[in-house]
Write a protein that holds these residues in place. Structure first.
Motif, mmCIF file in Angstrom:
data_model
loop_
_atom_site.group_PDB
_atom_site.id
_atom_site.type_symbol
_atom_site.label_atom_id
_atom_site.label_comp_id
_atom_site.label_asym_id
_atom_site.label_seq_id
_atom_site.Cartn_x
_atom_site.Cartn_y
_atom_site.Cartn_z
ATOM 1 N N VAL A 1 4.847 0.625 -2.126
ATOM 2 C CA VAL A 1 6.004 -0.168 -1.441
ATOM 3 C C VAL A 1 7.363 0.524 -2.178
ATOM 4 O O VAL A 1 8.417 -0.236 -1.998
ATOM 5 C CB VAL A 1 5.905 -1.554 -1.359
ATOM 6 C CG1 VAL A 1 4.742 -2.033 -0.492
ATOM 7 C CG2 VAL A 1 5.812 -1.997 -2.755
ATOM 8 N N GLY A 2 7.325 1.373 -2.866
ATOM 9 C CA GLY A 2 8.675 1.988 -3.685
ATOM 10 C C GLY A 2 8.915 3.271 -3.576
ATOM 11 O O GLY A 2 9.221 3.673 -2.316
ATOM 12 N N CYS A 3 8.984 3.933 -4.392
ATOM 13 C CA CYS A 3 9.422 5.284 -4.750
ATOM 14 C C CYS A 3 8.925 6.270 -3.188
ATOM 15 O O CYS A 3 9.776 6.799 -2.779
ATOM 16 C CB CYS A 3 9.167 6.137 -5.771
ATOM 17 S SG CYS A 3 8.800 5.153 -7.375
ATOM 18 N N ILE A 4 7.787 6.277 -3.246
ATOM 19 C CA ILE A 4 6.949 7.158 -2.092
ATOM 20 C C ILE A 4 7.459 6.822 -0.710
ATOM 21 O O ILE A 4 7.913 7.697 -0.026
ATOM 22 C CB ILE A 4 5.581 7.372 -2.318
ATOM 23 C CG1 ILE A 4 5.137 7.847 -3.781
ATOM 24 C CG2 ILE A 4 5.024 8.203 -1.392
ATOM 25 C CD1 ILE A 4 5.929 9.319 -4.278
ATOM 26 N N PRO A 5 7.210 5.637 -0.238
ATOM 27 C CA PRO A 5 7.555 5.387 0.935
ATOM 28 C C PRO A 5 9.049 5.303 1.387
ATOM 29 O O PRO A 5 9.591 5.859 2.495
ATOM 30 C CB PRO A 5 6.953 3.990 1.336
ATOM 31 C CG PRO A 5 6.648 3.405 -0.033
ATOM 32 C CD PRO A 5 6.557 4.457 -0.788
ATOM 33 N N SER A 6 9.862 5.038 0.100
ATOM 34 C CA SER A 6 11.583 4.886 0.472
ATOM 35 C C SER A 6 11.571 6.556 0.775
ATOM 36 O O SER A 6 12.861 6.858 1.438
ATOM 37 C CB SER A 6 12.139 4.193 -0.634
ATOM 38 O OG SER A 6 11.911 4.943 -1.882
ATOM 39 N N LYS A 7 11.246 7.425 -0.169
ATOM 40 C CA LYS A 7 11.547 8.854 -0.206
ATOM 41 C C LYS A 7 11.124 9.318 1.091
ATOM 42 O O LYS A 7 11.785 10.139 1.414
ATOM 43 C CB LYS A 7 11.094 9.552 -1.381
ATOM 44 C CG LYS A 7 12.069 9.404 -2.710
ATOM 45 C CD LYS A 7 12.295 8.352 -3.269
ATOM 46 C CE LYS A 7 13.628 7.548 -3.161
ATOM 47 N NZ LYS A 7 13.441 6.084 -4.107
#
Ligand code: FAD
Ligand code: NAD
Length: 463
Positions: free
Chosen positions: A46-52
């Motif tokens: 729910v952080g770095c990867i989905p936001s990127k």
């Protein structure tokens, strides 16, 4: 399944899973406790990867609609398939979390599924079963900070987790907090068509970053259509019908008003996650901000219990957590693991990107360190012109006496990639002259870093 290990790591985020892998490489028997259904922690789920993933997809959408005509590429009828965009993001997340599962199998790391609770030095409970370990590592990460008067339901009033899952583009998104999450996720929804207003308590964006970069950033985002209400405090947010009514107070004028929003994103920071871990019972001491107190070797006050990542002091960044994971595993194996906190880059993945490493001008002034500045704009770089991406600059700060590089602050295209060179320079104790004398390929954006280094001694070539 064994019930005794050399190391039990609680939490499988970038701190925990990397610590587990490095410890296994060094010959330890390792288990990692994770209560989520998938590995990888906040970062992967729910952080770095989905936001990127969403930042990249939304950038493509925006470019297709607005950025290609200048290149002579004319397309019409660009439409958004948000369901597909979200499904792609889920696939990216799934591939990454499965990747960690694969790495666990490869390194013979046991995944203990469930919530871990420390029963005392060397003892961890997971789902009513007690496991023994020579060493315990707390890597339980962080959660969104709450704000009094703003109750999150993850539908209308969301944290970053809900903001990554919206199934329709909001008409008006109000973001509380002009920090990294607010500006990254605000950018995603702005590009997809939302009106975005950012309400920030302070009189500037991205506190902690270089002030000059922050000003330029605000100007560029304003030009992109984002609206900012600085020096403004949100006192309440109430769900009314299909929307949310926010009450805000101007800290400069002392006036109060209401703002109507379709969705409110609460992004006022994150706090360490220590709930239900049994830390009080085990006697592990926390600081005033709820972070586990550790020494230079990541040891808590209780022998055999260590902590890393967002749950301890320092920047809440995935790569910081990873470095700590590696260093701690090496220390536990009798080696000399070490993290250089002065060389940890920070990147904001907006357009343009913002990246920094080392000290800011503000910090140098405060510590009374004399410095020289070298600055170079992307407008004077051939590659940036060819790309049509000339916003921003590179700023290098070097010690006045020794010329050693003390910090670098970049706003511009590929800033997050460009900063790596300066992080390496800081790690190696290089001077600005060292960077200036390195042959940089032409035409590349990296030449802006070289020119900024040359500018420290007032000898930039292309300006
Ligand atoms: P986490 O990743 O938070 O992992 C902790 C894990 O522990 C969780 O999976 C949790 O379920 C588990 N856990 C907690 N308690 C227990 C328990 N009792 N038992 C079992 N399991 C437990 N950082 C970057 O560097 N770059 C970025 O681009 C970036 N983007 C971000 C975007 C967003 C929207 C957010 C929210 C954060 C972002 N971050 C980014 C920050 C980054 O995600 C964190 O710094 C990083 O995940 C911290 O890693 P960690 O291992 O300390 O903890
Ligand atoms: P942040 O600390 O970056 O920003 C929070 C902002 O909210 C600050 O500008 C603060 O002044 C403001 N604020 C605080 N209280 C407020 C209030 N009552 N009203 C209005 N504004 C208020 O925190 P974040 O954006 O929530 O991100 C949390 C953490 O996640 C950060 O530490 C960051 O390192 C990490 N993160 C990193 C990345 C990245 O590396 N690209 C991306 C996302 C998140």
């Amino acid at each position: 399944m064994p019930d005794s290990f050399d190391l039990i790591v609680i939490g499988s985020g970038p701190g925990g899973y990397v610590c587990a892998i490095r410890a296994a490489q060094l010959g330890m028997t390792v288990a990692c406790v994770e209560k989520r259904d998938t590995l990888g922690g906040t970062c992967l789920n729910v952080g770095c990867i989905p936001s990127k993933a969403l930042l990249h997809s939304s950038e493509k959408f925006h470019e297709a609609g607005h950025g290609l005509a200048a290149h002579g590429v004319v397309i019409s009828g660009v439409t958004l398939d948000l369901t597909k965009m979200q499904a792609r993001k889920a696939e990216v997340v799934g591939a990454n979390t499965k990747g960690v599962e694969f790495l666990f199998k490869k390194n013979k790391i046991t995944w203990l599924r469930g919530a871990g609770r420390i029963l005392g030095a060397g003892r961890v409970d997971v789902g009513g079963i007690e496991y023994a370990a020579k060493h315990i590592v707390i890597a339980t990460g962080s959660d969104s900070s709450p704000l009094p008067g703003v109750e999150v339901d993850e539908k209308r009033i969301v944290t970053s987790t809900g903001a990554l899952e919206l199934d329709a583009v909001p008409g008006h998104l109000v973001v509380i907090g002009g920090g990294v999450i607010g500006l990254e996720l605000g950018s995603v929804w702005k590009r997809l068509g939302a009106e975005v207003t950012v309400v920030e308590f302070l009189d500037r964006l991205i506190p902690g970053n270089d002030g000059e970069v922050a000003k330029q950033f605000e100007r560029i985002l304003t030009r992109q259509g984002m609206k900012f209400r600085l020096s403004t405090k949100v006192t309440s947010a109430k769900i009314e019908g299909d929307g949310v009514s926010l009450t805000v107070e101007s800290l400069k004028k002392g006036t109060t008003e209401t703002i109507a929003a379709d969705i409110v994103l609460l992004a006022v920071g994150r706090r360490p996650h220590t709930e239900g871990l049994g830390l009080a019972e085990a006697g592990v001491v926390l600081d005033a901000r709820g972070r586990v107190i550790t020494d230079a070797n990541f040891a808590t006050n209780v022998a055999g219990i260590h902590a890393i990542g967002d749950v301890i002091a320092g920047p809440m960044l995935a790569h910081k957590a990873e470095e700590e994971g590696v260093a701690l595993a090496e220390i536990l194996a009798g080696q000399h693991g070490h993290v250089n906190y002065n060389a940890i880059p920070g990147v904001i993945y907006t357009w343009p990107e913002v990246a920094s490493v080392g000290q800011t001008e503000e910090q140098l002034k405060e510590s009374g360190i004399a410095y020289n500045i070298g600055k170079f704009p992307f407008t004077a770089n051939g590659r940036a012109r060819a790309l049509g991406m000339t916003d921003g600059f590179v700023k290098i700060l070097a010690d006045k006496a020794s010329d050693r590089v003390l910090g670098c602050h970049i706003i511009g295209p590929e800033a997050g990639t460009l900063i790596a060179e300066v992080a390496m320079a800081i790690e190696f104790g290089a001077s600005s002259e060292d960077i200036g004398r390195i042959c940089h390929a032409h035409p590349t954006l990296n030449e802006v870093v070289k020119e900024a280094a040359l500018a420290v001694e007032d000898r930039a070539l292309h300006i």
